[in-house]
Enzyme design. Structure first.
Site, PDB file in Angstrom:
ATOM      1  N   HIS A  14      46.612  68.059  -3.694  1.00  0.00           N
ATOM      2  CA  HIS A  14      45.772  67.570  -3.381  1.00  0.00           C
ATOM      3  C   HIS A  14      43.298  67.918  -3.585  1.00  0.00           C
ATOM      4  O   HIS A  14      44.243  68.828  -3.819  1.00  0.00           O
ATOM      5  CB  HIS A  14      45.823  67.629  -1.408  1.00  0.00           C
ATOM      6  CG  HIS A  14      45.346  66.834  -0.693  1.00  0.00           C
ATOM      7  ND1 HIS A  14      43.870  67.143  -0.677  1.00  0.00           N
ATOM      8  CD2 HIS A  14      45.962  65.775  -0.506  1.00  0.00           C
ATOM      9  CE1 HIS A  14      43.466  66.324   0.478  1.00  0.00           C
ATOM     10  NE2 HIS A  14      45.298  65.139   0.805  1.00  0.00           N
ATOM     11  N   GLU A  58      44.075  59.260  -4.324  1.00  0.00           N
ATOM     12  CA  GLU A  58      42.770  58.720  -2.934  1.00  0.00           C
ATOM     13  C   GLU A  58      41.663  59.820  -3.586  1.00  0.00           C
ATOM     14  O   GLU A  58      41.054  60.333  -4.305  1.00  0.00           O
ATOM     15  CB  GLU A  58      43.882  60.847  -2.772  1.00  0.00           C
ATOM     16  CG  GLU A  58      44.714  60.377  -1.627  1.00  0.00           C
ATOM     17  CD  GLU A  58      44.611  61.414  -0.475  1.00  0.00           C
ATOM     18  OE1 GLU A  58      44.953  61.114   0.696  1.00  0.00           O
ATOM     19  OE2 GLU A  58      44.328  62.812  -0.797  1.00  0.00           O
TER      20      GLU A  58
HETATM   21  P1  13P Z   1      42.312  60.544   5.871  1.00  0.00           P
HETATM   22  O1  13P Z   1      43.264  59.833   5.968  1.00  0.00           O
HETATM   23  O2  13P Z   1      41.941  61.727   7.286  1.00  0.00           O
HETATM   24  O3  13P Z   1      41.244  60.385   5.271  1.00  0.00           O
HETATM   25  O4  13P Z   1      42.883  62.015   4.708  1.00  0.00           O
HETATM   26  C1  13P Z   1      43.246  61.500   3.574  1.00  0.00           C
HETATM   27  C2  13P Z   1      44.116  62.339   2.831  1.00  0.00           C
HETATM   28  O5  13P Z   1      43.193  63.331   2.394  1.00  0.00           O
HETATM   29  C3  13P Z   1      45.113  62.474   2.855  1.00  0.00           C
HETATM   30  O6  13P Z   1      46.198  63.602   1.826  1.00  0.00           O
END
Ligand code: 13P
Length: 228
Positions: free
Chosen positions: A86, A151
């Site tokens: 992550h 992400e």
């Molecule tokens: P948010 O949905 O709070 O933007 O976070 C995304 C995330 O990092 C999930 O791993």
């Protein structure tokens, strides 16, 4: 239903687990829903009908690694998945590609399915950043059976989401590198989840903040079930 993964990060308590379990007791979401609470809350979900994931794991099955958690132990606690790489762990814990590949390999050995997070930083070109992050994993076993979560860092917790065409383009770009399932993550909530899940190459979503509000998360799951 496309895949929904909830990443609670360092949030949640026993009450939140109880609320979610109660809310979903009659809801048939099975293998498509994966909840990733903090380690100490994993036991609360042991006999649930949905899947369980950890947010991180150690780099070995056991040994002198103070403060780390063995993927084998996670497996025995009911986890089927583990999030690896992550952006918060890359940035805050200095986890580099070598460490992440080790975590990947050991997770596979423990029979966990890795959810590998990738995403460009604010100033980075997405192609260069994603190629670099994914290249490290190209030689690992079973990459095609793992899950990749795209992400973009600027979208995490900010409410800023790339438009659908851009998400489609980037997810397709990742699909050109690996045939693994690809999720989108970053500011997903009930107002945008249908649009995101309708993007053809997107196989699901990874949700942070919105997964901590039970009613909101329940709406997201209902929308996901009905929209595609
Ligand atoms: P948010 O949905 O709070 O933007 O976070 C995304 C995330 O990092 C999930 O791993």
């Amino acid at each position: 239903m496309k895949t929904i993964v909830a990443n609670w990060k360092m949030n949640g308590d026993e009450q939140l687990c109880d609320n979610l379990i109660f809310k979903l007791k009659d809801f048939d979401v099975g293998q498509s829903l994966i909840i990733c609470p903090p380690f100490p809350l994993l036991f609360k979900f042991k006999n649930c009908r949905f899947c369980l994931g950890a947010q991180n794991c150690g780099i070995a099955l056991h040994g002198a690694f103070t403060g780390e958690v063995s993927p084998q132990l996670l497996r025995s606690l009911g986890c089927s998945y583990v999030i690896i790489g992550h952006s918060e762990r890359r940035r805050l814990c200095d986890e580099n590609d070598d460490i992440l590949v080790k975590k990947y390999e050991i997770a596979i050995e423990a029979n966990l399915i890795p959810i590998i997070c990738v995403g460009e930083n604010f100033q980075e070109d997405y192609r260069l950043a994603l190629e670099k992050q994914l290249n490290s994993f190209l030689k690992v076993r079973n990459l095609e059976k793992s899950i990749i979560a795209y992400e973009p860092v600027r979208s995490i917790g900010t409410g800023i989401i790339p438009d659908s065409d851009k998400i489609a383009k980037i997810v397709s770009f990742i699909k050109g590198i690996t045939s693994a399932k690809i999720l989108y993550g970053g500011s997903v909530d009930s107002s945008n989840v249908a649009d995101i899940l309708r993007i053809d190459p997107v196989d699901g979503v990874l949700i942070g903040g919105a997964s901590l509000r039970t009613e909101e998360f329940y709406s997201i799951i209902q929308i996901a079930k009905n929209c595609c």
